[in-house]
Design a protein around this motif. Structure first.
Motif, PDB file in Angstrom:
ATOM      1  N   ASP A   1      14.201  -2.209  10.727  1.00 45.46           N
ATOM      2  CA  ASP A   1      13.003  -2.042   9.921  1.00 45.46           C
ATOM      3  C   ASP A   1      12.799  -0.537   9.702  1.00 45.46           C
ATOM      4  N   GLU A   2      11.782  -0.170   8.944  1.00 44.28           N
ATOM      5  CA  GLU A   2      11.587   1.233   8.587  1.00 44.28           C
ATOM      6  C   GLU A   2      11.374   2.121   9.813  1.00 44.28           C
ATOM      7  N   PHE A   3      10.760   1.595  10.859  1.00 51.49           N
ATOM      8  CA  PHE A   3      10.529   2.371  12.068  1.00 51.49           C
ATOM      9  C   PHE A   3      11.847   2.682  12.776  1.00 51.49           C
ATOM     10  N   ASP A   4      12.737   1.667  12.861  1.00 50.08           N
ATOM     11  CA  ASP A   4      14.033   1.871  13.509  1.00 50.08           C
ATOM     12  C   ASP A   4      14.840   2.938  12.761  1.00 50.08           C
ATOM     13  N   MET A   5      14.830   2.846  11.434  1.00 47.04           N
ATOM     14  CA  MET A   5      15.584   3.803  10.625  1.00 47.04           C
ATOM     15  C   MET A   5      15.074   5.224  10.851  1.00 47.04           C
ATOM     16  N   TYR A   6      13.756   5.377  10.822  1.00 52.19           N
ATOM     17  CA  TYR A   6      13.148   6.705  10.975  1.00 52.19           C
ATOM     18  C   TYR A   6      13.411   7.265  12.367  1.00 52.19           C
ATOM     19  N   LEU A   7      13.280   6.428  13.378  1.00 46.60           N
ATOM     20  CA  LEU A   7      13.492   6.877  14.757  1.00 46.60           C
ATOM     21  C   LEU A   7      14.963   7.179  15.044  1.00 46.60           C
ATOM     22  N   SER A   8      15.871   6.608  14.245  1.00 53.99           N
ATOM     23  CA  SER A   8      17.296   6.887  14.441  1.00 53.99           C
ATOM     24  C   SER A   8      17.687   8.238  13.836  1.00 53.99           C
ATOM     25  N   GLY A   9      16.734   8.887  13.147  1.00 50.60           N
ATOM     26  CA  GLY A   9      17.002  10.212  12.601  1.00 50.60           C
ATOM     27  C   GLY A   9      17.023  10.277  11.088  1.00 50.60           C
ATOM     28  N   MET A  10      16.847   9.155  10.425  1.00 52.34           N
ATOM     29  CA  MET A  10      16.830   9.179   8.958  1.00 52.34           C
ATOM     30  C   MET A  10      15.543   9.855   8.480  1.00 52.34           C
ATOM     31  N   SER A  11      15.601  10.459   7.311  1.00 51.70           N
ATOM     32  CA  SER A  11      14.419  11.095   6.727  1.00 51.70           C
ATOM     33  C   SER A  11      13.589  10.053   5.997  1.00 51.70           C
ATOM     34  N   ILE A  12      12.355  10.402   5.678  1.00 48.99           N
ATOM     35  CA  ILE A  12      11.483   9.479   4.947  1.00 48.99           C
ATOM     36  C   ILE A  12      12.087   9.138   3.583  1.00 48.99           C
ATOM     37  N   PRO A  13      12.624  10.113   2.816  1.00 47.96           N
ATOM     38  CA  PRO A  13      13.251   9.739   1.542  1.00 47.96           C
ATOM     39  C   PRO A  13      14.431   8.782   1.721  1.00 47.96           C
ATOM     40  N   GLU A  14      15.229   8.968   2.780  1.00 51.56           N
ATOM     41  CA  GLU A  14      16.349   8.061   3.023  1.00 51.56           C
ATOM     42  C   GLU A  14      15.853   6.656   3.357  1.00 51.56           C
ATOM     43  N   VAL A  15      14.819   6.562   4.181  1.00 42.88           N
ATOM     44  CA  VAL A  15      14.254   5.258   4.534  1.00 42.88           C
ATOM     45  C   VAL A  15      13.679   4.593   3.288  1.00 42.88           C
ATOM     46  N   SER A  16      13.001   5.382   2.467  1.00 39.87           N
ATOM     47  CA  SER A  16      12.401   4.852   1.246  1.00 39.87           C
ATOM     48  C   SER A  16      13.465   4.311   0.301  1.00 39.87           C
ATOM     49  N   GLU A  17      14.577   5.029   0.203  1.00 38.00           N
ATOM     50  CA  GLU A  17      15.660   4.603  -0.682  1.00 38.00           C
ATOM     51  C   GLU A  17      16.243   3.262  -0.231  1.00 38.00           C
ATOM     52  N   ARG A  18      16.394   3.089   1.075  1.00 37.13           N
ATOM     53  CA  ARG A  18      16.990   1.846   1.597  1.00 37.13           C
ATOM     54  C   ARG A  18      16.012   0.678   1.591  1.00 37.13           C
ATOM     55  N   THR A  19      14.741   0.956   1.862  1.00 34.51           N
ATOM     56  CA  THR A  19      13.768  -0.143   1.988  1.00 34.51           C
ATOM     57  C   THR A  19      12.965  -0.368   0.717  1.00 34.51           C
ATOM     58  N   GLU A  20      13.021   0.605  -0.213  1.00 31.59           N
ATOM     59  CA  GLU A  20      12.234   0.562  -1.448  1.00 31.59           C
ATOM     60  C   GLU A  20      10.724   0.569  -1.163  1.00 31.59           C
ATOM     61  N   ILE A  21      10.346   1.136  -0.015  1.00 35.30           N
ATOM     62  CA  ILE A  21       8.940   1.325   0.326  1.00 35.30           C
ATOM     63  C   ILE A  21       8.568   2.730  -0.146  1.00 35.30           C
ATOM     64  N   PRO A  22       7.442   2.909  -0.849  1.00 32.81           N
ATOM     65  CA  PRO A  22       7.068   4.237  -1.346  1.00 32.81           C
ATOM     66  C   PRO A  22       6.945   5.269  -0.227  1.00 32.81           C
ATOM     67  N   LEU A  23       7.279   6.525  -0.563  1.00 33.00           N
ATOM     68  CA  LEU A  23       7.230   7.624   0.407  1.00 33.00           C
ATOM     69  C   LEU A  23       5.861   7.742   1.062  1.00 33.00           C
ATOM     70  N   SER A  24       4.803   7.668   0.251  1.00 31.22           N
ATOM     71  CA  SER A  24       3.453   7.847   0.791  1.00 31.22           C
ATOM     72  C   SER A  24       3.099   6.738   1.784  1.00 31.22           C
ATOM     73  N   THR A  25       3.572   5.524   1.518  1.00 34.50           N
ATOM     74  CA  THR A  25       3.314   4.407   2.433  1.00 34.50           C
ATOM     75  C   THR A  25       4.025   4.637   3.762  1.00 34.50           C
ATOM     76  N   LEU A  26       5.284   5.089   3.675  1.00 35.00           N
ATOM     77  CA  LEU A  26       6.028   5.363   4.903  1.00 35.00           C
ATOM     78  C   LEU A  26       5.373   6.460   5.713  1.00 35.00           C
ATOM     79  N   ARG A  27       4.966   7.567   5.052  1.00 31.91           N
ATOM     80  CA  ARG A  27       4.286   8.658   5.769  1.00 31.91           C
ATOM     81  C   ARG A  27       3.037   8.141   6.477  1.00 31.91           C
ATOM     82  N   PHE A  28       2.265   7.325   5.765  1.00 33.12           N
ATOM     83  CA  PHE A  28       1.038   6.771   6.340  1.00 33.12           C
ATOM     84  C   PHE A  28       1.357   5.938   7.578  1.00 33.12           C
ATOM     85  N   ARG A  29       2.356   5.050   7.457  1.00 34.78           N
ATOM     86  CA  ARG A  29       2.704   4.177   8.581  1.00 34.78           C
ATOM     87  C   ARG A  29       3.210   4.980   9.782  1.00 34.78           C
ATOM     88  N   PHE A  30       4.069   5.971   9.530  1.00 35.97           N
ATOM     89  CA  PHE A  30       4.622   6.768  10.630  1.00 35.97           C
ATOM     90  C   PHE A  30       3.552   7.621  11.293  1.00 35.97           C
TER      91      PHE A  30
END
Length: 184
Positions: free
Chosen positions: A15-44
Protein backbone atom coordinates in the motif's frame (compact mmCIF):
# COMPACT_ATOMS: atom_id res chain seq x y z
CA UNK A 1 1.91 2.01 11.64
CA UNK A 2 1.02 -0.42 8.90
CA UNK A 3 3.45 -2.72 7.15
CA UNK A 4 6.70 -1.56 8.75
CA UNK A 5 7.86 -5.02 9.81
CA UNK A 6 5.87 -6.97 7.20
CA UNK A 7 7.88 -9.07 4.75
CA UNK A 8 6.51 -8.44 1.30
CA UNK A 9 7.23 -10.65 -1.66
CA UNK A 10 5.25 -8.96 -4.41
CA UNK A 11 5.25 -5.15 -4.83
CA UNK A 12 1.63 -5.23 -6.01
CA UNK A 13 0.61 -6.08 -2.43
CA UNK A 14 2.17 -2.87 -1.10
CA UNK A 15 0.00 0.00 0.00
CA UNK A 16 1.11 3.64 -0.18
CA UNK A 17 2.53 3.54 3.36
CA UNK A 18 4.72 0.50 2.60
CA UNK A 19 6.04 2.13 -0.57
CA UNK A 20 6.86 5.40 1.20
CA UNK A 21 8.50 3.68 4.17
CA UNK A 22 10.62 1.57 1.80
CA UNK A 23 12.25 4.79 0.59
CA UNK A 24 10.12 5.77 -2.40
CA UNK A 25 9.34 9.46 -2.83
CA UNK A 26 5.82 10.88 -2.77
CA UNK A 27 5.86 11.47 -6.56
CA UNK A 28 6.96 7.86 -7.12
CA UNK A 29 4.21 6.54 -4.84
CA UNK A 30 1.68 8.79 -6.57
CA UNK A 31 2.73 7.52 -9.98
CA UNK A 32 2.29 3.87 -8.95
CA UNK A 33 -0.92 4.26 -6.94
CA UNK A 34 -2.50 7.13 -8.92
CA UNK A 35 -3.25 8.84 -5.58
CA UNK A 36 -2.79 12.65 -5.81
CA UNK A 37 0.39 14.10 -4.28
CA UNK A 38 -1.52 16.33 -1.86
CA UNK A 39 -3.55 13.36 -0.58
CA UNK A 40 -0.40 11.34 0.02
CA UNK A 41 1.29 14.23 1.86
CA UNK A 42 -1.79 14.63 4.04
CA UNK A 43 -1.94 10.91 4.86
CA UNK A 44 1.79 10.65 5.63
CA UNK A 45 1.74 13.76 7.78
CA UNK A 46 -1.30 12.51 9.68
CA UNK A 47 0.45 9.16 10.25
CA UNK A 48 3.56 10.99 11.48
CA UNK A 49 5.88 9.54 8.85
CA UNK A 50 6.27 12.49 6.46
CA UNK A 51 9.96 13.10 5.71
CA UNK A 52 11.42 16.61 5.78
CA UNK A 53 12.04 18.44 2.53
CA UNK A 54 15.80 18.13 3.08
CA UNK A 55 15.45 14.34 3.41
CA UNK A 56 13.43 14.25 0.21
CA UNK A 57 16.05 16.27 -1.69
CA UNK A 58 18.84 14.03 -0.36
CA UNK A 59 16.90 10.96 -1.44
CA UNK A 60 16.34 12.37 -4.93
CA UNK A 61 20.04 13.21 -5.20
CA UNK A 62 21.00 9.68 -4.14
CA UNK A 63 18.75 8.28 -6.88
CA UNK A 64 20.17 10.73 -9.45
CA UNK A 65 16.82 12.45 -9.98
CA UNK A 66 18.08 16.01 -9.46
CA UNK A 67 18.86 18.27 -12.39
CA UNK A 68 22.43 17.80 -13.59
CA UNK A 69 23.03 21.55 -13.99
CA UNK A 70 22.03 22.46 -10.43
CA UNK A 71 24.49 24.99 -9.05
CA UNK A 72 26.32 25.36 -12.37
CA UNK A 73 26.74 28.95 -13.54
CA UNK A 74 26.01 29.66 -17.19
CA UNK A 75 27.57 32.16 -19.57
CA UNK A 76 25.37 34.21 -21.89
CA UNK A 77 26.55 35.89 -25.07
CA UNK A 78 26.15 39.63 -25.51
CA UNK A 79 23.68 38.96 -28.35
CA UNK A 80 21.55 36.83 -25.99
CA UNK A 81 21.57 39.59 -23.34
CA UNK A 82 20.67 42.26 -25.92
CA UNK A 83 17.76 40.19 -27.24
CA UNK A 84 16.51 39.59 -23.70
CA UNK A 85 16.70 43.32 -22.95
CA UNK A 86 14.80 44.20 -26.15
CA UNK A 87 12.10 41.64 -25.34
CA UNK A 88 11.66 43.02 -21.81
CA UNK A 89 11.37 46.59 -23.14
CA UNK A 90 8.82 45.49 -25.75
CA UNK A 91 6.82 43.68 -23.05
CA UNK A 92 6.91 46.79 -20.87
CA UNK A 93 5.72 48.99 -23.72
CA UNK A 94 2.89 46.58 -24.45
CA UNK A 95 1.72 45.82 -20.89
CA UNK A 96 2.73 48.72 -18.63
CA UNK A 97 0.34 51.51 -17.76
CA UNK A 98 3.25 53.72 -16.73
CA UNK A 99 1.74 54.55 -13.33
CA UNK A 100 2.07 52.62 -10.07
CA UNK A 101 -0.19 53.23 -7.06
CA UNK A 102 1.07 50.45 -4.79
CA UNK A 103 2.63 52.94 -2.33
CA UNK A 104 -0.54 55.03 -2.01
CA UNK A 105 0.31 57.97 -4.24
CA UNK A 106 0.39 57.42 -8.03
CA UNK A 107 3.92 57.50 -9.41
CA UNK A 108 5.28 57.31 -12.97
CA UNK A 109 7.04 54.03 -13.74
CA UNK A 110 8.26 54.76 -17.28
CA UNK A 111 9.84 57.55 -19.28
CA UNK A 112 11.83 60.61 -18.25
CA UNK A 113 9.62 61.23 -15.19
CA UNK A 114 10.10 57.69 -13.81
CA UNK A 115 9.79 57.72 -10.01
CA UNK A 116 8.08 61.15 -9.86
CA UNK A 117 4.74 61.43 -8.05
CA UNK A 118 1.92 62.39 -10.43
CA UNK A 119 0.58 65.15 -8.12
CA UNK A 120 4.04 66.71 -7.88
CA UNK A 121 4.45 66.56 -11.68
CA UNK A 122 1.03 68.18 -12.23
CA UNK A 123 1.83 71.02 -9.81
CA UNK A 124 5.31 71.63 -11.29
CA UNK A 125 3.84 71.70 -14.81
CA UNK A 126 1.16 74.18 -13.74
CA UNK A 127 3.71 76.39 -11.92
CA UNK A 128 6.23 76.14 -14.75
CA UNK A 129 9.04 75.37 -12.30
CA UNK A 130 10.30 72.65 -9.98
CA UNK A 131 9.20 72.61 -6.35
CA UNK A 132 11.81 74.07 -4.03
CA UNK A 133 12.90 72.64 -0.68
CA UNK A 134 10.20 73.16 1.94
CA UNK A 135 7.29 73.04 -0.55
CA UNK A 136 4.80 70.21 -0.92
CA UNK A 137 1.52 69.47 -2.69
CA UNK A 138 -1.68 68.95 -0.67
CA UNK A 139 -4.74 67.06 -1.96
CA UNK A 140 -7.68 69.25 -0.93
CA UNK A 141 -10.31 66.47 -0.96
CA UNK A 142 -7.94 64.00 0.74
CA UNK A 143 -7.98 61.58 -2.21
CA UNK A 144 -4.41 60.63 -3.13
CA UNK A 145 -5.47 59.63 -6.63
CA UNK A 146 -7.38 62.82 -7.53
CA UNK A 147 -4.58 64.75 -9.22
CA UNK A 148 -6.71 67.39 -10.91
CA UNK A 149 -5.00 70.78 -10.60
CA UNK A 150 -8.17 72.17 -8.97
CA UNK A 151 -7.75 69.60 -6.16
CA UNK A 152 -4.08 70.39 -5.53
CA UNK A 153 -2.70 73.10 -3.28
CA UNK A 154 0.93 74.22 -2.95
CA UNK A 155 1.95 74.50 0.70
CA UNK A 156 5.01 74.70 2.90
CA UNK A 157 5.91 71.50 4.71
CA UNK A 158 5.24 73.07 8.09
CA UNK A 159 1.89 74.50 6.94
CA UNK A 160 0.91 71.11 5.54
CA UNK A 161 1.78 69.34 8.80
CA UNK A 162 -0.14 71.96 10.81
CA UNK A 163 -3.20 71.58 8.54
CA UNK A 164 -3.29 67.80 9.02
CA UNK A 165 -2.76 68.11 12.76
CA UNK A 166 -5.71 70.53 13.02
CA UNK A 167 -7.90 68.29 10.86
CA UNK A 168 -7.11 65.32 13.10
CA UNK A 169 -7.90 67.33 16.25
CA UNK A 170 -11.25 68.40 14.78
CA UNK A 171 -12.07 64.79 13.92
CA UNK A 172 -10.91 63.56 17.35
CA UNK A 173 -8.18 61.34 15.91
CA UNK A 174 -5.03 60.43 17.80
CA UNK A 175 -2.27 60.09 15.22
CA UNK A 176 -0.08 56.99 15.46
CA UNK A 177 3.62 56.81 14.65
CA UNK A 178 5.56 53.91 13.14
CA UNK A 179 8.83 52.51 14.51
CA UNK A 180 10.76 55.34 12.79
CA UNK A 181 8.67 58.02 14.49
CA UNK A 182 6.85 58.95 11.28
CA UNK A 183 3.11 59.55 11.33
CA UNK A 184 1.05 56.79 9.73
Amino acid sequence: MRGVNKVIIDETDWDEFDMYLSGMSIPEVSERTEIPLSTLRFRFKKAGILRSRADGVRGAADKGRLSSNKGVSREFTQEWCDNLSKAKLASGEKNSTGIDTSKGYPRFTRGKNKGVFVHKFVMETWLGRKLVDGECVHHIDGSRTNNDINNLCLMTLSGHAKLHRLQDELEGKQRQRNENGEFL
